[in-house]
Design a protein around this motif. Structure first.
Motif, PDB file in Angstrom:
ATOM      1  N   VAL A  49      34.648  26.265  42.260  1.00  0.00           N
ATOM      2  CA  VAL A  49      35.991  26.358  41.692  1.00  0.00           C
ATOM      3  C   VAL A  49      36.842  27.346  42.487  1.00  0.00           C
ATOM      4  N   LEU A  50      36.285  28.489  42.811  1.00  0.00           N
ATOM      5  CA  LEU A  50      37.021  29.462  43.622  1.00  0.00           C
ATOM      6  C   LEU A  50      37.369  28.854  44.984  1.00  0.00           C
ATOM      7  N   THR A  51      36.408  28.175  45.596  1.00  0.00           N
ATOM      8  CA  THR A  51      36.655  27.514  46.881  1.00  0.00           C
ATOM      9  C   THR A  51      37.746  26.458  46.737  1.00  0.00           C
ATOM     10  N   ARG A  52      37.722  25.726  45.646  1.00  0.00           N
ATOM     11  CA  ARG A  52      38.742  24.693  45.402  1.00  0.00           C
ATOM     12  C   ARG A  52      40.133  25.320  45.294  1.00  0.00           C
ATOM     13  N   PHE A  53      40.249  26.410  44.553  1.00  0.00           N
ATOM     14  CA  PHE A  53      41.551  27.080  44.422  1.00  0.00           C
ATOM     15  C   PHE A  53      42.038  27.596  45.774  1.00  0.00           C
ATOM     16  N   VAL A 101      37.698  24.654  33.310  1.00  0.00           N
ATOM     17  CA  VAL A 101      36.604  25.115  34.175  1.00  0.00           C
ATOM     18  C   VAL A 101      36.727  26.619  34.397  1.00  0.00           C
ATOM     19  N   ALA A 102      37.941  27.080  34.687  1.00  0.00           N
ATOM     20  CA  ALA A 102      38.152  28.524  34.907  1.00  0.00           C
ATOM     21  C   ALA A 102      37.777  29.308  33.645  1.00  0.00           C
ATOM     22  N   LEU A 103      38.155  28.817  32.485  1.00  0.00           N
ATOM     23  CA  LEU A 103      37.810  29.473  31.227  1.00  0.00           C
ATOM     24  C   LEU A 103      36.293  29.499  31.028  1.00  0.00           C
TER      25      LEU A 103
END
Length: 188
Positions: A87-91, A127-129
């Protein structure tokens, strides 16, 4: 929703990595809620031991059940870390490479594009939550553990509707004007 017709390798790796890790996470949750639920497993343990004339208390059976499914829960944690990385990579990928995604607020966007944008924004917010509350459960203060766990457990329920909408969207795209979308997401 995306204006490009081909997906770069990094985009596909992030997409499929996130998909795989999220599916493993979902599997661990569904197993934990169903077949590997502690009371269900404790009853199976009681029945099995009774057949060989071994009697244990309910508390002991639940303790054994928890230790059996503890390994599965470790997988949930490991894959949770992987989801965090994806998710971090996606952002970062979306921000750095300036991919042109439709804004849900764009006046030029069609209703379909706005709907797709809202679905993805809500998905990534969920997902972030999940990631944040999962990390808080593992590393945060005990004083917020109850609230974090409640939110973390409830956050699961964004994923099932997203999967349904995502698969329906793929079927609509493949049967309409976006034939080959799946093969482009697999092969580029």
């Amino acid at each position: 929703m995306q204006t490009q017709t081909n997906f770069p390798l990094l985009h596909r790796l992030i997409h499929w990595g996130l998909a795989l890790t999220m599916m493993v996470m979902l599997l661990t949750v569904l197993l934990r809620l169903g077949w590997m639920e502690k009371n269900h497993m404790a009853a199976i343990i009681h029945q099995g031991l009774a057949k060989i004339d071994v009697i244990i208390t309910d508390k002991q059976a639940v303790s054994i059940a928890r230790s059996i499914r503890g390994v599965m829960f470790q997988w949930h944690i490991y894959f949770g870390y992987a989801v965090s990385v994806f998710v971090l990579t996606r952002f970062i990928y979306m921000a750095k490479f300036g991919l042109h995604y439709t804004s849900p607020f764009s006046r030029q966007a069609t209703t379909k594009q706005k709907f797709q944008a809202w679905v993805y924004w809500l998905f990534y917010a969920g997902v972030a939550l999940s990631v944040i509350t999962g990390l808080l459960l593992k590393f945060g203060p005990e004083s917020i553990e109850g609230q974090a766990e409640t939110i973390h457990v409830l956050a699961l329920w964004y994923f099932i509707p997203f999967i349904s909408l995502h698969l329906a969207g793929i079927l609509v795209a493949e049967s309409g004007h976006e034939k080959g979308l799946v093969s482009k997401m697999i092969g580029g």
